[in-house]
Scaffold this motif. Structure first.
Motif, PDB file in Angstrom:
ATOM      1  N   SER A 672      -1.800  12.604 -16.745  1.00  0.00           N
ATOM      2  CA  SER A 672      -1.770  12.594 -15.285  1.00  0.00           C
ATOM      3  C   SER A 672      -0.867  11.460 -14.828  1.00  0.00           C
ATOM      4  O   SER A 672      -0.851  10.388 -15.432  1.00  0.00           O
ATOM      5  CB  SER A 672      -3.171  12.384 -14.712  1.00  0.00           C
ATOM      6  N   GLU A 673      -0.142  11.693 -13.752  1.00  0.00           N
ATOM      7  CA  GLU A 673       0.722  10.638 -13.260  1.00  0.00           C
ATOM      8  C   GLU A 673      -0.084   9.687 -12.388  1.00  0.00           C
ATOM      9  O   GLU A 673      -1.154  10.020 -11.878  1.00  0.00           O
ATOM     10  CB  GLU A 673       1.881  11.218 -12.480  1.00  0.00           C
ATOM     11  N   PRO A 674       0.391   8.461 -12.218  1.00  0.00           N
ATOM     12  CA  PRO A 674      -0.341   7.494 -11.395  1.00  0.00           C
ATOM     13  C   PRO A 674      -0.466   7.986  -9.963  1.00  0.00           C
ATOM     14  O   PRO A 674       0.428   8.639  -9.426  1.00  0.00           O
ATOM     15  CB  PRO A 674       0.531   6.241 -11.486  1.00  0.00           C
ATOM     16  N   SER A 675      -1.596   7.640  -9.368  1.00  0.00           N
ATOM     17  CA  SER A 675      -1.845   8.131  -8.014  1.00  0.00           C
ATOM     18  C   SER A 675      -0.891   7.511  -7.009  1.00  0.00           C
ATOM     19  O   SER A 675      -0.536   8.148  -6.018  1.00  0.00           O
ATOM     20  CB  SER A 675      -3.295   7.824  -7.619  1.00  0.00           C
ATOM     21  N   LYS A 676      -0.477   6.275  -7.264  1.00  0.00           N
ATOM     22  CA  LYS A 676       0.456   5.623  -6.360  1.00  0.00           C
ATOM     23  C   LYS A 676       1.523   4.896  -7.178  1.00  0.00           C
ATOM     24  O   LYS A 676       1.203   4.055  -8.005  1.00  0.00           O
ATOM     25  CB  LYS A 676      -0.263   4.614  -5.465  1.00  0.00           C
ATOM     26  N   LEU A 677       2.746   5.246  -6.941  1.00  0.00           N
ATOM     27  CA  LEU A 677       3.840   4.545  -7.601  1.00  0.00           C
ATOM     28  C   LEU A 677       5.036   4.602  -6.648  1.00  0.00           C
ATOM     29  O   LEU A 677       6.013   5.275  -6.878  1.00  0.00           O
ATOM     30  CB  LEU A 677       4.190   5.199  -8.943  1.00  0.00           C
ATOM     31  N   GLY A 678       4.892   3.887  -5.565  1.00  0.00           N
ATOM     32  CA  GLY A 678       5.894   3.983  -4.524  1.00  0.00           C
ATOM     33  C   GLY A 678       7.078   3.080  -4.725  1.00  0.00           C
ATOM     34  O   GLY A 678       8.115   3.261  -4.080  1.00  0.00           O
ATOM     35  N   SER A 679       6.966   2.066  -5.611  1.00  0.00           N
ATOM     36  CA  SER A 679       8.077   1.148  -5.815  1.00  0.00           C
ATOM     37  C   SER A 679       8.081   0.672  -7.252  1.00  0.00           C
ATOM     38  O   SER A 679       7.114   0.837  -7.996  1.00  0.00           O
ATOM     39  CB  SER A 679       7.964  -0.052  -4.872  1.00  0.00           C
ATOM     40  N   ILE A 680       9.181   0.055  -7.605  1.00  0.00           N
ATOM     41  CA  ILE A 680       9.312  -0.450  -8.975  1.00  0.00           C
ATOM     42  C   ILE A 680       8.481  -1.703  -9.192  1.00  0.00           C
ATOM     43  O   ILE A 680       8.390  -2.190 -10.326  1.00  0.00           O
ATOM     44  CB  ILE A 680      10.791  -0.748  -9.316  1.00  0.00           C
ATOM     45  N   ASN A 681       7.845  -2.211  -8.166  1.00  0.00           N
ATOM     46  CA  ASN A 681       7.036  -3.423  -8.314  1.00  0.00           C
ATOM     47  C   ASN A 681       5.790  -3.195  -9.152  1.00  0.00           C
ATOM     48  O   ASN A 681       5.118  -4.148  -9.544  1.00  0.00           O
ATOM     49  CB  ASN A 681       6.647  -3.966  -6.933  1.00  0.00           C
ATOM     50  N   SER A 682       5.457  -1.929  -9.422  1.00  0.00           N
ATOM     51  CA  SER A 682       4.327  -1.643 -10.301  1.00  0.00           C
ATOM     52  C   SER A 682       4.647  -1.988 -11.750  1.00  0.00           C
ATOM     53  O   SER A 682       3.741  -2.090 -12.579  1.00  0.00           O
ATOM     54  CB  SER A 682       3.943  -0.161 -10.197  1.00  0.00           C
ATOM     55  N   PHE A 683       5.936  -2.152 -12.083  1.00  0.00           N
ATOM     56  CA  PHE A 683       6.355  -2.435 -13.453  1.00  0.00           C
ATOM     57  C   PHE A 683       6.895  -3.858 -13.550  1.00  0.00           C
ATOM     58  O   PHE A 683       7.421  -4.395 -12.567  1.00  0.00           O
ATOM     59  CB  PHE A 683       7.458  -1.465 -13.895  1.00  0.00           C
ATOM     60  N   PRO A 684       6.806  -4.453 -14.745  1.00  0.00           N
ATOM     61  CA  PRO A 684       7.453  -5.755 -14.939  1.00  0.00           C
ATOM     62  C   PRO A 684       8.962  -5.613 -14.754  1.00  0.00           C
ATOM     63  O   PRO A 684       9.575  -4.694 -15.298  1.00  0.00           O
ATOM     64  CB  PRO A 684       7.096  -6.102 -16.393  1.00  0.00           C
ATOM     65  N   GLN A 685       9.555  -6.520 -14.034  1.00  0.00           N
ATOM     66  CA  GLN A 685      10.995  -6.452 -13.810  1.00  0.00           C
ATOM     67  C   GLN A 685      11.777  -6.763 -15.075  1.00  0.00           C
ATOM     68  O   GLN A 685      12.981  -6.520 -15.151  1.00  0.00           O
ATOM     69  CB  GLN A 685      11.391  -7.422 -12.693  1.00  0.00           C
ATOM     70  N   SER A 686      11.101  -7.315 -16.077  1.00  0.00           N
ATOM     71  CA  SER A 686      11.752  -7.657 -17.353  1.00  0.00           C
ATOM     72  C   SER A 686      11.910  -6.450 -18.271  1.00  0.00           C
ATOM     73  O   SER A 686      12.578  -6.547 -19.314  1.00  0.00           O
ATOM     74  CB  SER A 686      10.931  -8.724 -18.079  1.00  0.00           C
TER      75      SER A 686
END
Length: 736
Positions: A672-686
């Protein structure tokens, strides 16, 4: 050769006492710091002594004594540290051991300076003043550029392309080790005009240590394009042979069978190679003409490679040296060194690697030429061995230890995964801390230095240009094994039956620092072998433990918490037992943990692991903010989403941003995909590498992920229900 012992001892002092978070805090740290400096001076002096081939007996005695002292001292220091940490012993004995080591070190320095007519070492001066630091060159695969043998190469290609004979033909390249057989075969195999002629192509290396199962596995991987997982499920070599033959039937194929040594190998393999009278060809390389004769290659179907003439030798040397412009007087010395190589390409290549790392002065090059004169004979094998010895002697100690470590791998495991090799170097303590770069970057720098010296070959590159696998030439590997056996750096033990305990008191495992398992003659992983244990065998001195390749009839009888010195890496199988693995987290010194199933972690109980670099695998419901804050510096992480849990799926994605150092993320079975993933801030920028297997992500979510600023690689495997087309916009990041 004292290199491995001294390098290991110095690194032990650093880890035990001198790092920011040492194993043991002592109140005589200044004495240890001084001892560390004096040991570094001793290393520099012995490096100078070992560069020469004609080392005097007095110098040999100093080197042998340094080796004995360093090995004994390291045993005593680590044993006493264990006593202090386990049983609360007094520091008095440890202090005495370190004081005695300091006295022995001063004695060795004085003895060395009185037995060799060289200037005393000046700490302000580089101990490698005539050695050039490793070049920051771009990794390249094995060099297939042919120098010389032009007529032989042309004739081989013509025979492969000729239409007059439709029957299956076997063509052999014959010559001594290091003459260039594999290079010629690779040049032919990679030629576009050759590749376009055939429907199926494949390559396998047989080697002197014959293992049919391994050879057929390699062929099925190359020809049938089976994955390692698919091959591991095949129960017998008969079944592998049948799959190979079925794949080749009715197709025009070109197979390269490299480095075949005996008739038996051909007898077994040729049954898999059908003759459908369609122009199929088999290209063999062998050192033995009798093998080519047995197979039926004679006359025009055999190429006996000659040695290079003087012009070809100089051309190869110039090619290996690159664009370096040499002064005339240095060029003349280089010419004399090339002539001593006798037209053997491998010898010329290794000599060029040595000289390319040496300052370009006639004096320094003449010193190397003089050393080569001492033991040169009319036998080319001996001449090549002399050049290899000189190259090894001129390696700095840290590179010497890394090069000799290739001796722990099975010879027929021709390609060594770079990740495994570098992790082991780090675990053994061969890589020094260096401000400005990580241990992994330092280890890669060491490997690149060995490649620049033409001692290690690049086998495969990743699509991003990184070194995926590497290997040694056969002659270099044989040389490495001889040195390792001579120095008794590696011990091999064999379990002849399932009932026989491999861990016998006779095998001195209580003194071992590293425990690696290889099953079968090939060194390939055979996952149906069980290991039996003895109750009375101690593993307290172990630093590196690799249990990936074995099954256990039950959990090991030793307590994992006894492994106080376990530093960097532990790979293990599901059979070990949950509680045994839970105890791993009590050790805060681990750098690499690889476990093939979601790791049984009680996230509320574990301490902070601030040096943990790699962790495979964890369940998605363990990926809480609290857990991620306990592994703040992890750079490689694997997450699996197979378990059923009340944990909200959308939440764990949002917690990833707490891993600010994460560079590689692998997610499997994402249903299942994440319920909210509106921006890349959910991931480490590294994040640099992201692999998702079994995904149901939408392309919109993938587009958001692709905008990560440092992303280099995005892999979607078994990506279900995502649609056939990805509409990308201008905001898409630059990556492969």
């Amino acid at each position: 050769m004292a290199c491995v012992g001294l390098v290991s001892l110095i690194r032990t002092l650093e880890l035990q006492f001198l790092e920011q978070r040492p194993f043991l805090v002592v109140d005589y740290n200044d004495e240890i710091q001084c001892l560390h400096q004096r040991l570094s001076v001793l290393v520099a002096l012995l490096e100078e002594s070992e560069k020469e081939l004609n080392v005097s007996q007095a110098q040999k005695d100093v080197i042998a004594r340094a080796k004995d002292i360093s090995l004994r001292a390291e045993d005593e220091i680590e044993s006493e540290v264990i006593e202090i940490l386990s049983n609360g012993a007094s520091h008095e004995t440890l202090h005495q051991i370190l004081q005695r080591l300091a006295q022995d070190t001063e004695g060795l320095i004085e003895q060395r300076n009185t037995t060799q007519m060289l200037p005393s070492y000046n700490p302000g001066q580089s101990s490698q003043e005539h050695i050039i630091p490793g070049r920051a060159s771009k990794p390249q695969q094995d060099d297939a550029i042919m120098v010389g043998h032009a007529q032989e190469l042309k004739r081989m290609k013509e025979m492969l392309l000729q239409l007059s004979t439709q029957e299956r033909q076997v063509i052999s390249i014959v010559g001594m080790g290091g003459i260039g057989k594999t290079t010629m075969a690779k040049n032919i195999y990679d030629d576009p005009s050759i590749r376009s002629r055939f429907d199926v192509l494949g390559w396998v290396t047989v080697s002197q240590h014959y293992d049919l199962q391994r050879i057929l596995s390699d062929l099925c991987c190359s020809v049938v394009q089976m994955t390692d997982e698919e091959i591991s499920k095949v129960k017998s070599s008969v079944e592998l042979a049948d799959k190979l033959r079925r794949r080749l039937m009715g197709r025009r194929y070109l197979l390269v069978v490299d480095d075949i040594w005996g008739n038996r190998g051909w007898d077994d393999l040729q049954r898999c190679f059908p003759d459908d009278s369609n122009g199929s060809r088999i290209l063999l390389t062998t050192r033995l003409k009798k093998v080519a004769d047995y197979i039926g290659c004679s006359g025009k179907y055999v190429s006996n490679l000659p040695f290079l003439n003087s012009n070809e030798s100089l051309k190869l040397f110039s090619h290996k040296m690159g664009s370096i412009k040499l002064p005339p007087e240095v060029e003349e010395v280089g010419r004399s060194i090339v002539y001593k190589c006798g037209g053997l390409p491998l010898a010329i290549t290794v000599a060029a690697g040595l000289l390319s790392q040496t300052k370009k002065s006639a004096e320094n090059w003449q010193s190397i030429a003089s050393e080569m004169n001492i033991l040169m004979t009319s036998d080319l094998h001996d001449q090549c061995s002399t050049i290899l010895t000189l190259s090894l002697n001129n390696l700095p100690y840290h590179l010497k230890a890394c090069f000799l470590y290739f001796g722990v791998f099975s010879k027929v495991r021709t390609e060594i995964p770079t990740k495994d090799l570098l992790n082991l170097w780090i675990a053994e303590g061969f890589i020094r801390e260096d401000s400005g770069r990580s241990l992994e970057e330092g280890a890669m720098g060491y490997l690149q230095d060995l490649i620049d010296r033409n001692l290690v070959l690049v086998s495969k590159l990743s699509f991003t240009g990184n070194i995926k696998t590497c290997r040694l030439h056969d002659l270099l590997f044989d040389f490495c094994l001889r040195e390792v056996e001579k120095e008794k750096l590696v011990s091999a033990f064999y379990q002849r039956s399932e009932k026989e305990p491999i861990f016998s008191v006779n095998n001195n495992f209580h003194k071992s620092r590293t425990l690696l398992f290889f099953f079968g003659d090939s060194g390939y992983f055979v996952r149906n072998d069980y290991v039996s244990w003895r109750q009375d065998v101690s593993f307290k001195m172990i630093r590196v433990l690799d249990l990936r390749t074995i099954y256990f009839g039950g959990a090991p009888t030793f307590d994992i918490t006894d492994l106080i010195l376990l530093r960097e890496e532990i790979d293990c199988d599901e059979e070990i037992g949950s509680q045994w693995l839970q105890d791993l987290w009590k050790s805060q010194n681990l750098r690499f943990i690889e476990y093939p199933y979601p790791f049984p972690i009680d996230t509320d109980e574990i301490p902070v692991h601030d040096i943990l670099h790699t962790l495979y695998w964890v369940s998605y419901f363990q990926c809480t903010k609290e857990f991620f804050l306990k592994i703040p510096n992890v750079k490689v992480l694997g997450i699996r989403c197979t378990e059923i849990s009340t944990f909200q799926i959308g939440t764990w994605w949002d917690n990833l941003h707490y891993l600010t150092k994460l560079e590689k993320l692998v997610v499997e079975d994402l249903k299942s995909e994440p319920s909210k993933l509106g921006s890349i801030n959910s991931f480490p920028q590294s994040l640099k590498k992201l692999k998702i297997r079994g995904s149901q992500l939408s392309w919109e979510v993938v587009t958001v992920i692709s905008m990560l600023p440092n992303l280099e690689s995005l892999k979607l495997v078994q990506a279900y229900k995502m649609g056939d087309e990805w509409e990308t916009g201008d905001e898409l990041g630059n990556y492969e």
